[in-house]
Design a protein around this motif. Structure first.
Motif, PDB file in Angstrom:
ATOM      1  N   VAL A  62      28.055  47.113  37.989  1.00  0.00           N
ATOM      2  CA  VAL A  62      27.529  45.760  37.587  1.00  0.00           C
ATOM      3  C   VAL A  62      27.764  44.620  38.346  1.00  0.00           C
ATOM      4  O   VAL A  62      26.892  44.038  38.991  1.00  0.00           O
ATOM      5  CB  VAL A  62      27.917  45.524  36.013  1.00  0.00           C
ATOM      6  CG1 VAL A  62      27.260  43.878  35.733  1.00  0.00           C
ATOM      7  CG2 VAL A  62      27.516  46.540  35.035  1.00  0.00           C
ATOM      8  N   ALA A  63      29.210  44.779  38.888  1.00  0.00           N
ATOM      9  CA  ALA A  63      29.637  43.441  39.727  1.00  0.00           C
ATOM     10  C   ALA A  63      28.898  43.620  41.151  1.00  0.00           C
ATOM     11  O   ALA A  63      28.058  42.615  41.628  1.00  0.00           O
ATOM     12  CB  ALA A  63      31.217  43.254  39.923  1.00  0.00           C
ATOM     13  N   PHE A 155      34.573  41.040  38.501  1.00  0.00           N
ATOM     14  CA  PHE A 155      35.576  41.891  38.540  1.00  0.00           C
ATOM     15  C   PHE A 155      36.991  41.311  37.764  1.00  0.00           C
ATOM     16  O   PHE A 155      37.407  42.069  36.917  1.00  0.00           O
ATOM     17  CB  PHE A 155      36.016  42.186  39.970  1.00  0.00           C
ATOM     18  CG  PHE A 155      35.237  43.108  40.522  1.00  0.00           C
ATOM     19  CD1 PHE A 155      35.229  44.406  40.263  1.00  0.00           C
ATOM     20  CD2 PHE A 155      34.448  42.705  41.634  1.00  0.00           C
ATOM     21  CE1 PHE A 155      34.684  45.377  40.979  1.00  0.00           C
ATOM     22  CE2 PHE A 155      33.868  43.702  42.404  1.00  0.00           C
ATOM     23  CZ  PHE A 155      33.839  45.127  42.012  1.00  0.00           C
ATOM     24  N   PHE A 156      36.955  39.985  37.572  1.00  0.00           N
ATOM     25  CA  PHE A 156      38.103  39.447  36.816  1.00  0.00           C
ATOM     26  C   PHE A 156      37.854  39.466  35.306  1.00  0.00           C
ATOM     27  O   PHE A 156      38.800  40.028  34.655  1.00  0.00           O
ATOM     28  CB  PHE A 156      38.274  37.720  37.160  1.00  0.00           C
ATOM     29  CG  PHE A 156      39.348  37.278  36.517  1.00  0.00           C
ATOM     30  CD1 PHE A 156      40.319  36.831  37.008  1.00  0.00           C
ATOM     31  CD2 PHE A 156      39.178  36.901  35.252  1.00  0.00           C
ATOM     32  CE1 PHE A 156      41.511  36.171  36.385  1.00  0.00           C
ATOM     33  CE2 PHE A 156      39.758  36.168  34.433  1.00  0.00           C
ATOM     34  CZ  PHE A 156      41.254  35.889  34.961  1.00  0.00           C
ATOM     35  N   LEU A 157      36.529  39.385  35.094  1.00  0.00           N
ATOM     36  CA  LEU A 157      36.342  39.509  33.454  1.00  0.00           C
ATOM     37  C   LEU A 157      36.252  41.133  32.942  1.00  0.00           C
ATOM     38  O   LEU A 157      36.822  41.275  32.086  1.00  0.00           O
ATOM     39  CB  LEU A 157      34.619  38.851  33.405  1.00  0.00           C
ATOM     40  CG  LEU A 157      34.573  37.572  33.730  1.00  0.00           C
ATOM     41  CD1 LEU A 157      33.153  37.224  33.385  1.00  0.00           C
ATOM     42  CD2 LEU A 157      35.500  36.720  32.638  1.00  0.00           C
ATOM     43  N   GLY A 158      36.028  41.793  34.035  1.00  0.00           N
ATOM     44  CA  GLY A 158      36.047  43.121  33.652  1.00  0.00           C
ATOM     45  C   GLY A 158      37.291  43.665  33.480  1.00  0.00           C
ATOM     46  O   GLY A 158      37.921  44.405  32.513  1.00  0.00           O
ATOM     47  N   ALA A 159      38.240  43.261  34.581  1.00  0.00           N
ATOM     48  CA  ALA A 159      39.704  43.555  34.115  1.00  0.00           C
ATOM     49  C   ALA A 159      40.311  42.781  33.014  1.00  0.00           C
ATOM     50  O   ALA A 159      41.221  43.418  32.190  1.00  0.00           O
ATOM     51  CB  ALA A 159      40.561  42.914  35.226  1.00  0.00           C
ATOM     52  N   GLU A 160      39.703  41.550  32.763  1.00  0.00           N
ATOM     53  CA  GLU A 160      40.188  41.057  31.475  1.00  0.00           C
ATOM     54  C   GLU A 160      39.873  41.695  30.272  1.00  0.00           C
ATOM     55  O   GLU A 160      40.527  41.958  29.062  1.00  0.00           O
ATOM     56  CB  GLU A 160      39.673  39.616  31.235  1.00  0.00           C
ATOM     57  CG  GLU A 160      39.901  38.997  30.071  1.00  0.00           C
ATOM     58  CD  GLU A 160      39.288  37.412  30.011  1.00  0.00           C
ATOM     59  OE1 GLU A 160      39.111  36.698  28.781  1.00  0.00           O
ATOM     60  OE2 GLU A 160      38.490  37.087  30.945  1.00  0.00           O
ATOM     61  N   PHE A 161      38.616  42.336  30.258  1.00  0.00           N
ATOM     62  CA  PHE A 161      38.013  43.217  28.897  1.00  0.00           C
ATOM     63  C   PHE A 161      39.114  44.458  29.334  1.00  0.00           C
ATOM     64  O   PHE A 161      39.444  44.564  27.742  1.00  0.00           O
ATOM     65  CB  PHE A 161      36.810  43.727  29.380  1.00  0.00           C
ATOM     66  CG  PHE A 161      36.059  44.401  28.390  1.00  0.00           C
ATOM     67  CD1 PHE A 161      35.095  43.811  27.383  1.00  0.00           C
ATOM     68  CD2 PHE A 161      36.372  45.558  27.978  1.00  0.00           C
ATOM     69  CE1 PHE A 161      34.612  44.470  26.467  1.00  0.00           C
ATOM     70  CE2 PHE A 161      35.814  46.773  27.038  1.00  0.00           C
ATOM     71  CZ  PHE A 161      34.837  45.864  26.317  1.00  0.00           C
ATOM     72  N   VAL A 162      39.522  44.911  29.918  1.00  0.00           N
ATOM     73  CA  VAL A 162      40.402  46.051  29.888  1.00  0.00           C
ATOM     74  C   VAL A 162      41.944  45.881  29.600  1.00  0.00           C
ATOM     75  O   VAL A 162      42.269  46.218  28.336  1.00  0.00           O
ATOM     76  CB  VAL A 162      40.553  46.892  31.301  1.00  0.00           C
ATOM     77  CG1 VAL A 162      41.681  47.951  31.273  1.00  0.00           C
ATOM     78  CG2 VAL A 162      39.325  47.481  31.561  1.00  0.00           C
ATOM     79  N   LEU A 163      42.219  44.775  29.820  1.00  0.00           N
ATOM     80  CA  LEU A 163      43.561  44.202  29.636  1.00  0.00           C
ATOM     81  C   LEU A 163      43.648  43.884  28.047  1.00  0.00           C
ATOM     82  O   LEU A 163      44.794  43.970  27.498  1.00  0.00           O
ATOM     83  CB  LEU A 163      44.168  43.027  30.394  1.00  0.00           C
ATOM     84  CG  LEU A 163      44.560  43.228  31.989  1.00  0.00           C
ATOM     85  CD1 LEU A 163      44.686  42.112  32.775  1.00  0.00           C
ATOM     86  CD2 LEU A 163      45.567  44.381  31.970  1.00  0.00           C
ATOM     87  N   LEU A 164      42.696  42.937  27.579  1.00  0.00           N
ATOM     88  CA  LEU A 164      42.598  42.800  26.092  1.00  0.00           C
ATOM     89  C   LEU A 164      42.232  44.005  25.228  1.00  0.00           C
ATOM     90  O   LEU A 164      42.845  43.992  24.042  1.00  0.00           O
ATOM     91  CB  LEU A 164      41.595  41.584  25.992  1.00  0.00           C
ATOM     92  CG  LEU A 164      41.836  40.285  26.571  1.00  0.00           C
ATOM     93  CD1 LEU A 164      40.795  39.349  26.391  1.00  0.00           C
ATOM     94  CD2 LEU A 164      43.212  39.666  25.954  1.00  0.00           C
ATOM     95  N   SER A 165      41.599  45.000  25.859  1.00  0.00           N
ATOM     96  CA  SER A 165      41.161  45.929  24.932  1.00  0.00           C
ATOM     97  C   SER A 165      42.390  47.011  24.669  1.00  0.00           C
ATOM     98  O   SER A 165      42.496  47.928  23.802  1.00  0.00           O
ATOM     99  CB  SER A 165      39.994  46.647  25.586  1.00  0.00           C
ATOM    100  OG  SER A 165      38.953  45.956  25.596  1.00  0.00           O
TER     101      SER A 165
END
Length: 215
Positions: A62-63, A155-165
């Protein structure tokens, strides 16, 4: 602050959306609960790890794709954001009217390996059309078409999604028996999650559509 880091309000808004999505029943959660209940927590955690790997694949595609779209066709990018807002409203409607429908699968005759559970987690995530459509339409809502750091922020938001999930997924696996019983016997739990899901994404959709109307 590095250019690829979104503003704090964006980070917090995306975090809220991530938490709501992570605790809403769906194929990934059903698979993790099923494997944890039938084969043990290691299999549930392996499925969760597979799903997180799938999310990073979605984020990368997506990015990179959206970055090209921003440069090549700004009007199409604007259209994508509007379609995304309408899609969020549709998801909210589906959550309230039809609910999540969490199904716990029965144990198979042949126990899978942990590696197979990991691979299944990736497959379920990558092949779920709702996840694909969600990331294609949802992530663009948090970047500006004129932002030169849009790719990095995606990419930052995707990583944030993973870290919170991850911690939410671990908690889900360790509470698998209780959660499965709650979803089977307590309809108010599922309704509360679905209404929370609907409220958050309706708010996002209305905000996005209102902002677009001002341009």
């Amino acid at each position: 602050m590095p250019g690829f880091v979104p503003d704090l309000p964006v980070i917090l808004a995306f975090a809220l959306a991530t938490v709501v999505l992570a605790i809403t029943p769906g194929p990934d959660m059903a698979l993790q609960l099923s494997r944890a209940i039938n084969y043990g927590r290691a299999h549930g955690l392996a499925c969760m790890a597979g799903a997180m790997a799938g999310i990073m694949v979605h984020t990368t595609l997506v990015a990179l794709g959206i970055s090209v779209l921003i440069i090549a066709a700004p009007p199409l990018f604007l259209g994508l954001k509007i379609v995304g807002a309408l899609y969020l409203l549709w998801l909210a409607y589906q959550a309230v009217v039809h609910g999540g429908g969490l199904r716990i699968a029965e144990a198979a005759k042949r126990k899978p390996s942990v590696g197979q559970s990991f691979a299944t987690g990736i497959g379920i995530n990558l092949l779920n059309p709702k996840v694909v459509l969600f990331f294609v339409t949802f992530l663009p809502q948090f970047v500006d078409a004129h932002d030169p750091s849009a790719t990095g922020k995606l990419f930052f938001l995707g990583a944030e999604f993973v870290l919170l999930s991850i911690p939410l997924g671990v908690a889900t696996v360790f509470a698998a028996d209780w959660l499965a019983a709650a979803f089977r016997h307590s309809k108010w739990v599922e309704r509360a999650l679905n209404w929370s899901f609907a409220a958050i994404f309706t708010t996002f959709a209305v905000t996005i559509l209102t902002a677009q109307a001002r341009h």
